[in-house]
Design a protein around this motif. Structure first.
Motif, PDB file in Angstrom:
ATOM      1  N   LEU A  19       0.826  -1.205   0.000  1.00 17.96           N
ATOM      2  CA  LEU A  19       0.000   0.000   0.000  1.00 17.96           C
ATOM      3  C   LEU A  19       0.861   1.256   0.000  1.00 17.96           C
ATOM      4  N   ILE A  20       1.944   1.235   0.791  1.00 20.90           N
ATOM      5  CA  ILE A  20       2.863   2.385   0.805  1.00 20.90           C
ATOM      6  C   ILE A  20       3.454   2.613  -0.577  1.00 20.90           C
ATOM      7  N   GLN A  21       3.869   1.532  -1.235  1.00 21.01           N
ATOM      8  CA  GLN A  21       4.439   1.666  -2.573  1.00 21.01           C
ATOM      9  C   GLN A  21       3.403   2.216  -3.558  1.00 21.01           C
ATOM     10  N   ILE A  22       2.185   1.719  -3.471  1.00 21.81           N
ATOM     11  CA  ILE A  22       1.135   2.194  -4.383  1.00 21.81           C
ATOM     12  C   ILE A  22       0.847   3.675  -4.152  1.00 21.81           C
ATOM     13  N   ILE A  23       0.743   4.088  -2.869  1.00 19.83           N
ATOM     14  CA  ILE A  23       0.480   5.497  -2.556  1.00 19.83           C
ATOM     15  C   ILE A  23       1.612   6.378  -3.060  1.00 19.83           C
ATOM     16  N   PHE A  24       2.853   5.918  -2.867  1.00 20.27           N
ATOM     17  CA  PHE A  24       4.016   6.691  -3.314  1.00 20.27           C
ATOM     18  C   PHE A  24       3.998   6.853  -4.835  1.00 20.27           C
ATOM     19  N   ILE A  25       3.710   5.770  -5.545  1.00 19.87           N
ATOM     20  CA  ILE A  25       3.681   5.832  -7.011  1.00 19.87           C
ATOM     21  C   ILE A  25       2.544   6.735  -7.486  1.00 19.87           C
ATOM     22  N   ILE A  26       1.388   6.631  -6.820  1.00 19.37           N
ATOM     23  CA  ILE A  26       0.261   7.496  -7.191  1.00 19.37           C
ATOM     24  C   ILE A  26       0.608   8.965  -6.952  1.00 19.37           C
ATOM     25  N   ALA A  27       1.285   9.246  -5.809  1.00 26.85           N
ATOM     26  CA  ALA A  27       1.682  10.625  -5.517  1.00 26.85           C
ATOM     27  C   ALA A  27       2.648  11.156  -6.572  1.00 26.85           C
ATOM     28  N   ILE A  28       3.606  10.319  -6.950  1.00 31.14           N
ATOM     29  CA  ILE A  28       4.566  10.738  -7.988  1.00 31.14           C
ATOM     30  C   ILE A  28       3.843  10.964  -9.304  1.00 31.14           C
ATOM     31  N   PHE A  29       2.972  10.038  -9.662  1.00 29.41           N
ATOM     32  CA  PHE A  29       2.242  10.166 -10.916  1.00 29.41           C
ATOM     33  C   PHE A  29       1.375  11.429 -10.908  1.00 29.41           C
ATOM     34  N   GLY A  30       0.725  11.708  -9.754  1.00 30.37           N
ATOM     35  CA  GLY A  30      -0.096  12.904  -9.647  1.00 30.37           C
ATOM     36  C   GLY A  30       0.730  14.173  -9.772  1.00 30.37           C
ATOM     37  N   THR A  31       1.916  14.161  -9.112  1.00 34.13           N
ATOM     38  CA  THR A  31       2.792  15.345  -9.184  1.00 34.13           C
ATOM     39  C   THR A  31       3.261  15.606 -10.604  1.00 34.13           C
ATOM     40  N   LEU A  32       3.722  14.540 -11.255  1.00 33.67           N
ATOM     41  CA  LEU A  32       4.197  14.697 -12.629  1.00 33.67           C
ATOM     42  C   LEU A  32       3.056  15.106 -13.560  1.00 33.67           C
ATOM     43  N   THR A  33       1.882  14.546 -13.335  1.00 31.61           N
ATOM     44  CA  THR A  33       0.728  14.911 -14.174  1.00 31.61           C
ATOM     45  C   THR A  33       0.367  16.380 -13.990  1.00 31.61           C
ATOM     46  N   TYR A  34       0.414  16.837 -12.729  1.00 30.48           N
ATOM     47  CA  TYR A  34       0.106  18.255 -12.464  1.00 30.48           C
ATOM     48  C   TYR A  34       1.117  19.163 -13.145  1.00 30.48           C
ATOM     49  N   ILE A  35       2.418  18.846 -13.012  1.00 29.66           N
ATOM     50  CA  ILE A  35       3.447  19.688 -13.629  1.00 29.66           C
ATOM     51  C   ILE A  35       3.285  19.707 -15.135  1.00 29.66           C
ATOM     52  N   GLN A  36       2.988  18.535 -15.715  1.00 30.61           N
ATOM     53  CA  GLN A  36       2.812  18.479 -17.166  1.00 30.61           C
ATOM     54  C   GLN A  36       1.588  19.282 -17.600  1.00 30.61           C
ATOM     55  N   SER A  37       0.531  19.249 -16.752  1.00 26.72           N
ATOM     56  CA  SER A  37      -0.655  20.051 -17.096  1.00 26.72           C
ATOM     57  C   SER A  37      -0.336  21.540 -17.062  1.00 26.72           C
ATOM     58  N   GLN A  38       0.502  21.950 -16.087  1.00 29.20           N
ATOM     59  CA  GLN A  38       0.911  23.352 -16.037  1.00 29.20           C
ATOM     60  C   GLN A  38       1.749  23.723 -17.255  1.00 29.20           C
ATOM     61  N   PHE A 206      12.437  10.935  -9.085  1.00 31.65           N
ATOM     62  CA  PHE A 206      11.335  10.056  -8.716  1.00 31.65           C
ATOM     63  C   PHE A 206      11.609   8.615  -9.134  1.00 31.65           C
ATOM     64  N   GLY A 207      12.183   8.452 -10.331  1.00 29.92           N
ATOM     65  CA  GLY A 207      12.521   7.101 -10.793  1.00 29.92           C
ATOM     66  C   GLY A 207      13.494   6.417  -9.848  1.00 29.92           C
ATOM     67  N   VAL A 208      14.522   7.178  -9.437  1.00 32.38           N
ATOM     68  CA  VAL A 208      15.510   6.624  -8.496  1.00 32.38           C
ATOM     69  C   VAL A 208      14.830   6.273  -7.172  1.00 32.38           C
ATOM     70  N   LEU A 209      13.934   7.184  -6.704  1.00 36.54           N
ATOM     71  CA  LEU A 209      13.228   6.913  -5.445  1.00 36.54           C
ATOM     72  C   LEU A 209      12.362   5.659  -5.547  1.00 36.54           C
ATOM     73  N   ILE A 210      11.688   5.490  -6.705  1.00 35.90           N
ATOM     74  CA  ILE A 210      10.852   4.297  -6.891  1.00 35.90           C
ATOM     75  C   ILE A 210      11.706   3.036  -6.853  1.00 35.90           C
ATOM     76  N   VAL A 211      12.861   3.095  -7.554  1.00 40.95           N
ATOM     77  CA  VAL A 211      13.771   1.937  -7.553  1.00 40.95           C
ATOM     78  C   VAL A 211      14.236   1.634  -6.134  1.00 40.95           C
ATOM     79  N   ILE A 212      14.607   2.698  -5.402  1.00 36.25           N
ATOM     80  CA  ILE A 212      15.056   2.505  -4.016  1.00 36.25           C
ATOM     81  C   ILE A 212      13.932   1.915  -3.172  1.00 36.25           C
ATOM     82  N   LEU A 213      12.700   2.437  -3.370  1.00 36.71           N
ATOM     83  CA  LEU A 213      11.563   1.923  -2.605  1.00 36.71           C
ATOM     84  C   LEU A 213      11.300   0.459  -2.934  1.00 36.71           C
ATOM     85  N   ILE A 214      11.372   0.126  -4.234  1.00 40.69           N
ATOM     86  CA  ILE A 214      11.153  -1.270  -4.638  1.00 40.69           C
ATOM     87  C   ILE A 214      12.203  -2.179  -4.028  1.00 40.69           C
ATOM     88  N   LEU A 215      13.484  -1.723  -4.083  1.00 45.99           N
ATOM     89  CA  LEU A 215      14.562  -2.520  -3.493  1.00 45.99           C
ATOM     90  C   LEU A 215      14.362  -2.676  -1.986  1.00 45.99           C
TER      91      LEU A 215
END
Length: 532
Positions: A19-38, A206-215
């Motif tokens: 659940l922590i991993q899913i929330i983290f990925i969703i947060a990253i995806f939301g952040t990147l989506t927001y920045i791209q929308s801007q 974010f990619g590095v953080l995801i890899v670190i989180l997965i590891l």
């Protein structure tokens, strides 16, 4: 229960990590989506700012068209309108305001212009105001005055000079507006490029953080699942028969408790297996001893039975001789009674010896059947004739009933008569004097009889009487060796408890089955089925 609890807690931990991993990925995806929308909105702003160039040129074109037509010496100014200039002017003004305040224009959604670009927009607005003032003064106001002069022709030369001068002024101011708009576009573009660079860096982070989180999660999973893996391997070894295994894990959690329980269980199993092995060895030795004792017992029984039969032969011969007066003379009443007692007891002893020999033969598996095709009525008549004396003494009524079209059965005549004789003798012992009744019946086995016997066709022989019957709690013990329903009756009527056992062995040797009918409530009813 322990395993269920451990697995439940482990699943909860794994679920929380997931659940922590899913929330983290969703947060990253939301952040990147927001920045791209801007970024998309800024791109729309660039397009609208760039549209100022086109609208400015369109405005100059409309002014130029108006001036060229209005300079004709033969045409009155009242035939021309400034509406097209006004429309072009309004489009440009609207575009400039939307650029600042945001909104929807040309089906494009804009956000309000960020404060970083307000200075550049103010320059655009300043140049637009300057251009708009010139248009108002030099176009609308001047030509409005000239239109008042009706039926007056304008001096072509003067008019052309004014238009050229006005065009140069308008072009200069329009150029200033276009340049300021281009400057705004350039500034926003630089911001977009800078944001893209930041976005790429952010994506990398974010990619590095995801890899670190997965590891990290994989590491946690490995720690959580390691004892389970060790337990699985240990269980596999135990399945192969290797009990010299243990799980070395100390994690301070519920899985460590599970491994301790597992190690304790393995130790218990080892002790039990060792104890079982010792007991098996002892049982093997006892079994060998029991077989030896059984062999010695059988030999003893066989020897004793034969030894007992040896003196019975002369006793039986001389007793029968004494009972024949025409050979040795008449006996007085007392002597005749004594000989009769001797004869009856000799017959009982002979029957006992025969029963012991039969049990021995069945136990040793050396019984042999002499099967013949025999009439059923012949079997009944033989048995009734053999027991005629006992039936007459009891003054019992014996009846036969054959409810089948089958008239013959393949069996060992002597053995089946022995079974019928034993069953009838048991009935004679228990039925009332003078009013006793015994029914001999034969019928085919039906599927509804609820009797499981291999094969398809069987005849069921029944011996029913009107005696006291057999208590229900003692029915299942009747076919055990030496079992007696009542020892007082045994003393009264005699018997060893071997008769029904021998009957069972004989019937089973024929491929059949014998039982007591538990539903018969008018006395006792023994039935046996043999194939025909």
């Amino acid at each position: 229960m322990v395993l269920k609890s451990v697995l439940s807690k482990t699943i909860v931990k794994i679920g929380l990590l997931s659940l922590i991993q899913i929330i983290f990925i969703i947060a990253i995806f939301g952040t990147l989506t927001y920045i791209q929308s801007q970024q998309t909105l800024l791109g729309n702003t660039i397009n609208i700012a760039g549209k100022n160039r086109f609208l400015t040129i369109n405005l100059l074109y409309e002014i130029s068209e108006f001036l060229s037509k209005s300079s004709s010496a033969t045409t009155s100014l009242e035939n021309y309108s400034t509406s097209r200039i006004s429309n072009a002017e309004q489009q440009l003004a609207s575009n400039i305001m939307v650029l600042k305040d945001g909104g929807i224009t040309s089906a494009v959604q804009l956000k309000p212009l960020p404060s970083d670009f307000l200075d550049a927009w103010n320059k655009v607005d300043s140049h637009w105001t300057d251009l708009k003032t010139t248009i108002q003064d030099q176009i609308y106001d001047r030509f409005a005055i000239e239109n008042i002069k009706t039926n007056t022709e304008i001096d072509q030369t003067v008019h052309t000079g004014l238009d050229n001068s006005l065009k140069e002024e308008l072009i200069s101011k329009a150029f200033n507006l276009v340049n300021s708009s281009d400057a705004l576009v350039t500034q926003i573009s630089q911001k977009v490029e800078s944001n893209w660079d930041e976005l790429i860096k952010l994506q990398i982070i974010f990619g590095v953080l995801i890899v670190i989180l997965i590891l990290f999660i994989l590491f946690i999973f490995q720690r959580l699942l390691r004892p389970i893996t060790l337990l699985t391997r240990a269980t596999s070894e135990i399945k192969k028969g290797n009990l010299d295994v243990s799980v070395d894990y100390k994690g301070g959690n519920e899985l460590s408790e599970l491994t301790e329980s597992f190690n304790s269980m393995v130790s218990t199993i080892k002790r039990d297996v060792k104890k079982q092995s010792e007991m098996t060895t002892q049982l093997t030795q006892l079994n060998v001893q029991l077989k030896e004792n059984d062999r010695a017992k059988n030999e003893f029984i066989s020897m004793m039975s034969h030894e007992l039969r040896t003196p019975l032969v002369p006793i039986k011969g001389y007793t029968e001789l004494l009972l024949k007066p025409h050979k040795i003379g008449e006996l007085n009443e007392k002597q005749a009674k004594a000989v009769q007692i001797i004869y009856r007891n000799e017959k009982k002893l002979e029957s006992l010896v025969e029963n012991i020999l039969d049990i021995y033969k069945f136990d040793m598996g050396i019984i042999k059947l002499d099967r013949k095709d025999l009439p059923i009525l012949h079997l009944f008549n033989n048995v009734i004739n053999d027991l005629k004396t006992g039936i007459e003494e009891k003054q019992a009524t014996i009846m036969t009933e054959i409810n089948t079209t089958v008239q013959k059965v393949v069996c060992d005549e002597k053995r089946i008569e022995q079974v019928l004789s034993n069953l009838i003798k048991n009935s004679l012992d228990f039925i009332p004097n003078n009013s006793g009744k015994i029914m001999l019946k034969v019928e085919e086995l039906k599927k509804t009889d609820n009797v499981q016997i291999p094969g398809e066709k069987h005849l069921v022989f029944s011996v029913e009487d009107n005696g006291p019957g057999v208590p229900v709690d003692k029915m299942n013990k009747l076919f055990h060796k030496f079992y007696q329903i009542d020892t007082a009756l045994t003393r009264k009527y005699g018997g060893t408890g071997l008769g029904l056992v021998i009957c069972r062995d004989i019937i089973e040797a024929h491929g059949g089955k014998i039982w007591i009918d538990k539903e018969y409530n008018q006395g006792a009813a023994f039935r046996f089925a043999i194939p025909f």
